[in-house]
Design an enzyme around this catalytic site. Structure first.
Site, short mmCIF file in Angstrom:
data_model
loop_
_atom_site.label_atom_id
_atom_site.label_comp_id
_atom_site.label_asym_id
_atom_site.label_seq_id
_atom_site.Cartn_x
_atom_site.Cartn_y
_atom_site.Cartn_z
N HIS A 69 0.98 -1.08 0.04
CA HIS A 69 0.04 0.14 -0.11
C HIS A 69 0.95 1.43 0.07
CE1 HIS A 69 -3.67 2.19 0.75
NE2 HIS A 69 -3.02 2.97 1.58
N CYS A 70 0.57 1.88 -1.15
CA CYS A 70 1.75 3.27 -1.11
C CYS A 70 0.86 4.22 -0.77
CB CYS A 70 1.99 3.39 -2.57
SG CYS A 70 2.92 4.82 -2.86
N PRO A 71 1.41 5.20 0.34
CA PRO A 71 0.70 6.43 0.64
C PRO A 71 0.85 7.54 -0.33
CG PRO A 71 2.84 6.09 1.99
CD PRO A 71 2.56 4.87 1.08
#
Length: 353
Positions: A69-71
């Protein structure tokens, strides 16, 4: 050319953001009911986890071929947007390298016209150029400071994002994800710990870097397959990886150690009241912290010197009940003294399982 870099970077960035990774349909189950025994069941999505999929706590969905999951894109990187995300990681450093070249040459040409050499010192006159008194663009002290600052940002982005691109290409050329690389490492650790003599072969490596590359990057921009069924190498089948995940999950329950909370913990990231070392050694991860009340039971699965990660037991159902997972300070818990009714297996017994 610099504008073209910007357009391509933003195109792939927003493609990765809005296209999304692709989610496992709610209520999904394999066509053959007997295949359900090889899969994990997600209680949140009310469906089985398809091969290569994982549940993301931030997206609250099971993501197909989840990498992480990439912020920065506020989304997961997975099956549908892995190519766009990787292209963004490639184009951003290339554009920054071009910008760095522009900044360096600008400062060099402007300073070259303003430097005067004396017998004992070197002087820089930022007010005007010595050789060309009419510059096309005024270059004063503020412009020099801004160019130097922008150069630092460009070089920092090149190094940081470039390293992420190298990491992504390593897993893509072996047709893995970051999560699957970690699963493979845990498989080696499990086999070595129990000395079973088995050999774990990653099933999705096609044996050729070019074939693995084409699994993510295609001329049409649409990845191969449907995100649920995947081609596997010879000697493996569709559920080789999921079977290994089930083994690791069972091994995790065997190796877990029961602790009891002896102090309250609010669940803050950096607790001030739990000691200086605990405050400064908080885990640098997006994984949550769990609040503890005195007397709570926790099954710890891994830990650092001053922190531990585990699952808090919320009820006493026969299957272990619903658990809340996260980090907590080591000084807030103590190891349970087991009695005859709930005794943990000894090391010798563990290795025979």
């Amino acid at each position: 050319v610099l504008l073209n870099w910007t357009v391509m970077i933003l195109y792939n960035y927003f493609s990765a953001m809005f296209a999304g990774p692709g989610y496992v349909p709610l209520g999904w189950a394999p066509e053959k009911s007997q295949d359900c025994m090889y899969l994990q069941y997600c209680k949140v999505c009310q469906s089985y986890k398809a091969p290569r999929s994982h549940h993301c706590r931030k997206c609250n969905r099971c993501v197909m071929k989840m990498d992480h999951h990439c912020p920065w894109i506020n989304n997961c990187c997975g099956y549908q947007n892995h190519a766009s995300f990787t292209l963004f990681l490639l184009l951003a450093p290339l554009g920054c390298i071009h910008a760095s070249f522009v900044f360096v040459m600008t400062m060099y040409t402007q300073l070259y016209n303003r430097i005067s050499f004396g017998w004992s010192s070197v002087k820089i006159d930022m007010s005007a150029a010595k050789r060309d008194p009419r510059p096309i663009i005024p270059f004063g002290l503020s412009a020099f400071a801004a160019s130097l600052f922008a150069l630092g940002l460009a070089l920092g982005t090149t190094i940081a994002v470039g390293m992420l691109f190298i990491i992504q290409m390593k897993v893509i050329l072996t047709n893995k994800t970051s999560i699957e690389s970690w699963i493979e490492e845990k498989a080696k650790d499990r086999i070595q710990y129990y000395q079973t003599g088995e050999i774990f072969i990653f099933p999705y490596d096609m044996g050729s870097k070019w074939k693995n590359f084409k699994q993510v990057f295609t001329w049409s921009g649409v990845p191969e397959g449907d995100g649920l069924d995947w081609p596997v190498r010879e000697g493996c089948h569709q559920y080789s990886l999921t079977i290994e995940q089930l083994k690791q999950k069972a091994d995790k329950r065997v190796r877990s150690v029961r602790y009891r909370a002896v102090e309250d913990y609010s669940g803050v990231c950096c607790p001030v009241t739990k000691g200086v070392k605990t405050f400064f050694t908080t885990p640098c991860t997006e994984e949550p912290r769990i609040a503890l009340n005195k007397g709570d039971l926790i099954l710890a699965t891994r830990g650092l010197k001053h922190w531990m990660y585990g699952e808090k037991i919320l009820d006493s159902a026969p299957d272990g009940g619903i658990r809340e997972r996260g980090w907590f300070p080591r000084k807030c818990v103590e190891k349970c003294q087991y009695d005859s009714e709930m005794d943990q297996p000894m090391d010798g017994e563990k290795k025979t399982r």
